[in-house]
Scaffold this motif. Structure first.
Motif, PDB file in Angstrom:
ATOM      1  N   ALA A  57      35.025  98.638  37.678  1.00  0.00           N
ATOM      2  CA  ALA A  57      35.870  98.584  36.481  1.00  0.00           C
ATOM      3  C   ALA A  57      36.903  99.685  36.613  1.00  0.00           C
ATOM      4  CB  ALA A  57      35.028  98.770  35.228  1.00  0.00           C
ATOM      5  N   ASP A  58      38.146  99.299  36.863  1.00  0.00           N
ATOM      6  CA  ASP A  58      39.249 100.250  37.020  1.00  0.00           C
ATOM      7  C   ASP A  58      39.781 100.581  35.630  1.00  0.00           C
ATOM      8  OD1 ASP A  58      41.567 101.650  37.540  1.00  0.00           O
ATOM      9  OD2 ASP A  58      42.466 100.096  38.795  1.00  0.00           O
ATOM     10  N   LEU A  59      39.513 101.805  35.157  1.00  0.00           N
ATOM     11  CA  LEU A  59      39.920 102.213  33.814  1.00  0.00           C
ATOM     12  C   LEU A  59      41.212 103.021  33.819  1.00  0.00           C
ATOM     13  CD1 LEU A  59      36.506 103.229  32.174  1.00  0.00           C
ATOM     14  CD2 LEU A  59      37.548 100.982  32.456  1.00  0.00           C
ATOM     15  N   GLY A  60      41.961 102.980  34.905  1.00  0.00           N
ATOM     16  CA  GLY A  60      43.200 103.739  35.002  1.00  0.00           C
ATOM     17  C   GLY A  60      44.207 103.431  33.906  1.00  0.00           C
ATOM     18  N   ALA A  90      35.979 103.374  37.793  1.00  0.00           N
ATOM     19  CA  ALA A  90      36.981 104.063  38.600  1.00  0.00           C
ATOM     20  C   ALA A  90      38.156 104.530  37.755  1.00  0.00           C
ATOM     21  CB  ALA A  90      37.504 103.131  39.687  1.00  0.00           C
ATOM     22  N   ALA A  91      38.688 105.676  38.126  1.00  0.00           N
ATOM     23  CA  ALA A  91      39.977 106.196  37.677  1.00  0.00           C
ATOM     24  C   ALA A  91      40.160 106.325  36.167  1.00  0.00           C
ATOM     25  CB  ALA A  91      41.104 105.350  38.272  1.00  0.00           C
ATOM     26  N   GLN A  93      41.249 107.796  32.733  1.00  0.00           N
ATOM     27  CA  GLN A  93      42.167 108.840  32.299  1.00  0.00           C
ATOM     28  C   GLN A  93      41.359 109.972  31.682  1.00  0.00           C
ATOM     29  OE1 GLN A  93      45.468 107.468  29.928  1.00  0.00           O
ATOM     30  NE2 GLN A  93      45.641 105.579  31.101  1.00  0.00           N
ATOM     31  N   GLU A  94      41.956 111.136  31.545  1.00  0.00           N
ATOM     32  CA  GLU A  94      41.228 112.332  31.106  1.00  0.00           C
ATOM     33  C   GLU A  94      40.471 112.136  29.792  1.00  0.00           C
ATOM     34  OE1 GLU A  94      42.030 117.013  30.090  1.00  0.00           O
ATOM     35  OE2 GLU A  94      43.493 115.939  31.308  1.00  0.00           O
ATOM     36  N   ALA A  95      41.104 111.548  28.790  1.00  0.00           N
ATOM     37  CA  ALA A  95      40.437 111.363  27.491  1.00  0.00           C
ATOM     38  C   ALA A  95      39.240 110.422  27.621  1.00  0.00           C
ATOM     39  CB  ALA A  95      41.424 110.821  26.463  1.00  0.00           C
ATOM     40  N   VAL A  96      39.379 109.370  28.398  1.00  0.00           N
ATOM     41  CA  VAL A  96      38.289 108.418  28.599  1.00  0.00           C
ATOM     42  C   VAL A  96      37.186 109.059  29.437  1.00  0.00           C
ATOM     43  CG1 VAL A  96      37.671 106.190  29.636  1.00  0.00           C
ATOM     44  CG2 VAL A  96      39.774 106.416  28.290  1.00  0.00           C
ATOM     45  N   ARG A  97      37.568 109.806  30.468  1.00  0.00           N
ATOM     46  CA  ARG A  97      36.592 110.503  31.302  1.00  0.00           C
ATOM     47  C   ARG A  97      35.755 111.469  30.463  1.00  0.00           C
ATOM     48  NH1 ARG A  97      39.784 112.236  35.179  1.00  0.00           N
ATOM     49  NH2 ARG A  97      40.296 114.172  34.114  1.00  0.00           N
ATOM     50  N   GLU A  98      36.391 112.142  29.514  1.00  0.00           N
ATOM     51  CA  GLU A  98      35.678 113.079  28.648  1.00  0.00           C
ATOM     52  C   GLU A  98      34.661 112.350  27.768  1.00  0.00           C
ATOM     53  OE1 GLU A  98      34.623 116.846  27.133  1.00  0.00           O
ATOM     54  OE2 GLU A  98      35.598 116.176  28.974  1.00  0.00           O
ATOM     55  N   PRO A 113      36.764 109.236  40.616  1.00  0.00           N
ATOM     56  CA  PRO A 113      38.105 109.610  40.163  1.00  0.00           C
ATOM     57  C   PRO A 113      39.206 108.638  40.568  1.00  0.00           C
ATOM     58  CG  PRO A 113      37.303 111.174  41.818  1.00  0.00           C
ATOM     59  CD  PRO A 113      36.187 110.213  41.534  1.00  0.00           C
ATOM     60  N   THR A 114      38.970 107.866  41.651  1.00  0.00           N
ATOM     61  CA  THR A 114      39.986 106.908  42.093  1.00  0.00           C
ATOM     62  C   THR A 114      39.350 105.551  42.382  1.00  0.00           C
ATOM     63  OG1 THR A 114      39.764 107.337  44.460  1.00  0.00           O
ATOM     64  CG2 THR A 114      41.291 108.776  43.227  1.00  0.00           C
ATOM     65  N   LEU A 115      40.183 104.525  42.382  1.00  0.00           N
ATOM     66  CA  LEU A 115      39.722 103.186  42.732  1.00  0.00           C
ATOM     67  C   LEU A 115      39.251 103.136  44.177  1.00  0.00           C
ATOM     68  CD1 LEU A 115      39.327 100.184  42.142  1.00  0.00           C
ATOM     69  CD2 LEU A 115      41.766  99.848  42.633  1.00  0.00           C
TER      70      LEU A 115
END
Length: 121
Positions: A57-60, A90-91, A93-98, A113-115
């Motif tokens: 799931a690419d969340l970029g 994968a990937a 963004q900062e707010a989602v990663r938090e 951190p990356t696809l």
């Protein structure tokens, strides 16, 4: 890519596209994952039972993630793992990663951190 979307939703709402890379299904998500988008997210990640699924799931492109989306990811992960497959994120963004870190989803579902890193696992 195969788009999956709800034509009635504004542009900031969730959109999903699917493609295959090295035998792995990549679901690229764009927009907000909230209560209104949970069914679309579930549809984009499924089906899980055709064969052991390998999904990234690419969340970029995701700008917002709430508990509804987290619940869908956890349920998908469990169903996919039970069938012998895996789900990776994968990937983000900062707010989602938090958010993923705060609710410890990153300790249940592998997050990269990356696809490219998610694909090579």
């Amino acid at each position: 890519m195969t788009p999956i979307h709800d034509a009635d939703r504004p542009a900031r709402r969730l959109r999903a596209e699917q493609r295959t890379a090295a035998g792995i299904r990549v679901v690229s998500l764009h927009g907000e994952i909230d209560h209104n988008a949970k069914d679309l997210l579930r549809k984009a990640l499924g089906p899980y039972d055709a064969r052991p699924a390998h999904i990234v799931a690419d969340l970029g492109g995701v700008t917002f993630l709430d508990s509804s989306g987290i619940s869908v990811f956890i349920a998908a992960h469990q169903q996919i793992a039970d069938a012998g497959g895996w789900l990776r994120i994968a990937a983000p963004q900062e707010a989602v990663r938090e958010v993923l870190r705060l609710v410890t989803v990153d300790s249940v579902i592998a997050c990269y951190p990356t696809l490219e890193q998610a694909l090579s696992g």
